[in-house]
Design a protein around this motif. Structure first.
Motif, PDB file in Angstrom:
ATOM      1  N   SER A 112      -4.425   0.333   8.933  1.00  0.00           N
ATOM      2  CA  SER A 112      -3.022   0.567   8.610  1.00  0.00           C
ATOM      3  C   SER A 112      -2.720   2.057   8.479  1.00  0.00           C
ATOM      4  CB  SER A 112      -2.683  -0.167   7.316  1.00  0.00           C
ATOM      5  OG  SER A 112      -1.480   0.319   6.787  1.00  0.00           O
ATOM      6  N   ASN A 113      -3.539   2.743   7.712  1.00  0.00           N
ATOM      7  CA  ASN A 113      -3.247   4.158   7.477  1.00  0.00           C
ATOM      8  C   ASN A 113      -3.553   5.023   8.696  1.00  0.00           C
ATOM      9  OD1 ASN A 113      -2.220   4.714   4.658  1.00  0.00           O
ATOM     10  ND2 ASN A 113      -3.873   3.269   4.246  1.00  0.00           N
ATOM     11  N   ASP A 123       0.839  -1.204   0.000  1.00  0.00           N
ATOM     12  CA  ASP A 123       0.000   0.000   0.000  1.00  0.00           C
ATOM     13  C   ASP A 123       0.870   1.248   0.000  1.00  0.00           C
ATOM     14  OD1 ASP A 123      -1.993   1.847   0.283  1.00  0.00           O
ATOM     15  OD2 ASP A 123      -1.991   1.682   2.475  1.00  0.00           O
ATOM     16  N   THR A 169      -0.216   4.247  -0.192  1.00  0.00           N
ATOM     17  CA  THR A 169      -0.907   5.388   0.408  1.00  0.00           C
ATOM     18  C   THR A 169      -0.065   6.012   1.509  1.00  0.00           C
ATOM     19  OG1 THR A 169      -2.892   4.055   0.156  1.00  0.00           O
ATOM     20  CG2 THR A 169      -3.137   6.128   1.320  1.00  0.00           C
ATOM     21  N   VAL A 170       0.713   5.184   2.199  1.00  0.00           N
ATOM     22  CA  VAL A 170       1.396   5.626   3.412  1.00  0.00           C
ATOM     23  C   VAL A 170       2.312   6.826   3.176  1.00  0.00           C
ATOM     24  CG1 VAL A 170       1.266   3.387   4.528  1.00  0.00           C
ATOM     25  CG2 VAL A 170       3.215   3.915   3.097  1.00  0.00           C
ATOM     26  N   THR A 219      -7.896   8.242   4.566  1.00  0.00           N
ATOM     27  CA  THR A 219      -7.053   8.030   3.389  1.00  0.00           C
ATOM     28  C   THR A 219      -7.035   6.549   3.015  1.00  0.00           C
ATOM     29  OG1 THR A 219      -4.966   7.633   4.570  1.00  0.00           O
ATOM     30  CG2 THR A 219      -5.542   9.931   4.114  1.00  0.00           C
ATOM     31  N   GLY A 220      -7.003   5.691   4.043  1.00  0.00           N
ATOM     32  CA  GLY A 220      -7.051   4.254   3.774  1.00  0.00           C
ATOM     33  C   GLY A 220      -8.382   3.860   3.142  1.00  0.00           C
ATOM     34  N   GLN A 227      -2.110   8.721  -2.932  1.00  0.00           N
ATOM     35  CA  GLN A 227      -0.915   9.482  -2.564  1.00  0.00           C
ATOM     36  C   GLN A 227      -0.902  10.838  -3.261  1.00  0.00           C
ATOM     37  OE1 GLN A 227       3.444   8.751  -3.806  1.00  0.00           O
ATOM     38  NE2 GLN A 227       2.857   6.947  -2.651  1.00  0.00           N
ATOM     39  N   SER A 286      -0.224   9.447   3.658  1.00  0.00           N
ATOM     40  CA  SER A 286      -1.006   9.494   4.891  1.00  0.00           C
ATOM     41  C   SER A 286      -0.140   9.837   6.099  1.00  0.00           C
ATOM     42  CB  SER A 286      -1.748   8.173   5.115  1.00  0.00           C
ATOM     43  OG  SER A 286      -0.863   7.093   5.176  1.00  0.00           O
ATOM     44  N   GLY A 323      -6.072   9.774   8.820  1.00  0.00           N
ATOM     45  CA  GLY A 323      -5.323   8.686   8.190  1.00  0.00           C
ATOM     46  C   GLY A 323      -6.237   7.553   7.777  1.00  0.00           C
TER      47      GLY A 323
END
Lengths: 264, 319
Positions: free
Chosen positions: B187-188, B36, B38-39, B74-75, B97, B42, B71
């Motif tokens: 996670s995010n 992922d 995204t991190v 965003t996830g 992202q 995020s 966060g």
């Protein structure tokens, strides 16, 4: 119990690869029926299973389980009614999870998954007893990762998982095809035992005509996405491989093309 | 040398912050089997939200909660891209992202917001490392306890099985789209929390602070597993602790390399190469060391060894 009416499915419609996989399948199963399904490659045996399981939407027709139309439901919602065992032993179990964790997940099929602890000590005890019945020594390896098991052990476990929560319909998609003959025979015996013990309604796809004759109370032959032959009861018991081949060429106007099915 | 030793507490502090971030990465990469991306965005979202809340006079606890929720959102976006819209996971992360680049700029109103410990009452800061390390340890432990509980529940197990076998999970009635989204959300949320902590630690939130975060997170996961994996014995809580340890080791190495005098500009490249190397190891193992030939070779070698041993034994007995 199960009712299919004029089920049709074409893969890749409108392209050069278009494949009419199901061309109007009608099938009615009574409660307690154990049907074996045979047919050549591409006849639509597995496709019927997948249509019932809901891997993709069908083009037209109805699929009813216990009178409830499930054709519009996604795969995970139909799972409530279905127990499934696949051809590939890797498909039915989670390799990186423990044997007891796999069983605990199967024990909650069709239930709402809550924030209660994932496995209870009562369940562990129950699982141990059930595994002991298999006679594979798995009851002493409950915390072992499933990835450590052999193909036959994994299929036996998948079978247990599929029937742990009693399904309305058990779908066995060539579930012994990837196993060696000895293991395959053992898993088949186990299948018979579970089905008769729990009085399950079941469908079993197989490549092996002898198995198809020896198991179940009803036999269906498919060809080009249709059911071309359907016998049950005494008539089925009296079947031979030769008679089946004869029937196939009569009904389809072709020779049975798959030698493997005859010999295996 | 004294200089170097005195920089170690700072390395540990940063290591724990990135270790917490790496726990977020662990959930997607190891549990859900999704890389992922995204991190990278995020982590900055968490930093930005926390910084702006604190600057605007909100209490710290509220700022942290807001960061985590931001966060999680965003996830959720990545999860919807991936499941509902059918976009491959990696691409979904990259899209989010990019979205977050704009969003983060809008949250901060500028590319950088200073968050000075002298001006605001911060939870952690590089000016007070002793206190920071204790608070971060407690936070990490609390987080690991909560995650251990969650992934042991019925629902948590279904998230794990989604990553382990999608097919089996659906056949067992698990809505795998939902479990994937929840995994990405959790996670995010964790990654944003680490971003909020990082902003306080370094005294600012910066639009570039997330660049390459996924690589550092993966490095922490991989280093932890390589060095301390033998400790875990399949215990989930220990696995998460090992991830945090991996983050600490990463930053100690980082500090050491800088102390030795390596060009700091090269560090990102070295991190990436390190991760690439470690990712290749299992592949190489499967390709070059487990083939039939090798197994036979090894068996032959062992036989020869055994024969030699037996010969020696015989000699001794004769003598």
């Amino acid at each position: 119990m199960l009712e299919l009416k004029d089920v049709r499915k074409t893969f890749n419609p409108g392209t050069i690869n278009a494949k009419k996989a199901l061309q109007g399948v009608d099938l009615h199963l009574n409660a307690g029926d154990f049907v074996t399904i045979i047919g050549g490659n591409g006849a639509g045996k597995s496709t019927v299973m997948n249509a019932i399981a809901g891997l993709w939407p069908i083009d037209s027709g109805t699929i009813k389980i216990n009178g409830k139309d499930v054709a519009g439901l996604p795969e995970h919602k139909r799972a409530k009614y279905l127990g499934r065992v696949f051809q590939d032993p890797m498909m039915g179990t989670a390799a990186t999870m423990e044997i007891q964790e796999n069983l605990a997940i199967a024990a909650r099929r069709g239930n709402h998954r809550t924030l209660r602890w994932g496995i209870s000590s009562k369940e562990k005890k129950m699982f141990r007893e059930m595994l002991a019945v298999l006679g594979l020594g798995l009851e002493d390896r409950m915390t072992a990762k499933v990835g450590l098991l052999s193909g036959g052990q994994r299929q036996a476990l998948t079978l247990l998982m599929a029937t742990l929560k009693e399904p309305k319909l058990l779908l066995l998609d060539e579930h012994t095809a990837a196993l060696d003959p000895k293991t395959a025979a053992k898993v088949l015996e186990l299948t018979d035992n579970i089905i008769s013990e729990k009085k399950l309604t079941a469908m079993m796809v197989t490549h092996n005509m002898r198995d198809a004759i020896a198991h179940g109370n009803r036999l269906i032959m498919m060809h080009e996405g249709r059911i071309i032959f359907d016998v049950s009861g005494e008539e089925k018991k009296a079947l031979t491989v030769d008679a089946l081949l004869e029937k196939f060429s009569q009904s389809s106007g072709q020779e049975f093309s798959n030698d493997r099915a005859l010999l295996s | 040398m004294i200089n170097y030793l005195s920089s170690l507490p700072a390395a540990c502090t940063q290591g724990i912050i990135w270790g917490i971030m790496a726990i977020g990465v662990y959930i997607t990469y190891k549990i859900l089997d999704i890389a992922d991306l995204t991190v990278d965005g995020s982590i900055c979202t968490g930093a930005a939200v926390c910084a702006m809340m604190v600057i605007n006079g909100q209490p710290m606890w509220l700022a942290l909660i807001a960061s985590v929720i931001a966060g999680m959102l965003t996830g959720l976006v990545t999860g919807i891209f991936h499941t509902f819209m059918g976009i491959p996971a990696i691409l979904s992360g990259i899209l989010t992202q990019l979205i977050l680049w704009s969003v983060n700029l809008k949250i901060m109103g500028a590319a950088n917001q200073s968050l000075s410990a002298t001006k605001y009452n911060l939870l952690i800061s590089r000016l007070n490392l002793d206190r920071s390390i204790i608070i971060l340890q407690l936070l990490a432990i609390a987080l690991i306890i909560v995650l251990y509980w969650f992934f042991g529940t019925e629902f948590g197990s279904s998230v794990r099985s989604t990553g382990a076998n999608l097919n089996m999970s659906r056949a067992q009635g698990i809505n795998t789209s939902f479990t994937k989204i929840i995994g990405l959300v959790i996670s995010n949320g964790i990654v944003a929390l680490s971003g909020a902590l990082l902003a306080q630690y370094q005294g600012n939130a910066d639009i570039n602070m997330g660049k390459g975060a996924i690589v550092i997170g993966l490095a922490a996961v991989i280093i932890g597993e390589a060095l301390f994996g033998w400790l875990c014995r399949n215990n989930f809580a220990l696995k998460l602790i090992v991830v945090v340890l991996g983050g600490i080791v990463y930053y100690i190495v980082y500090t050491t390399v800088i102390y030795i005098g390596l060009d700091a500009d090269l560090l990102k490249m070295l991190s990436a190469l390190l991760v690439a190397l470690f990712l290749a190891v299992p592949y190489w193992k499967g390709k070059y060391f487990s083939g039939v030939k090798n197994v036979e070779k090894r068996a032959l070698k062992q036989e020869k060894k055994a024969a030699k041993k037996a010969a020696r034994k015989n000699k001794k007995e004769v003598a």
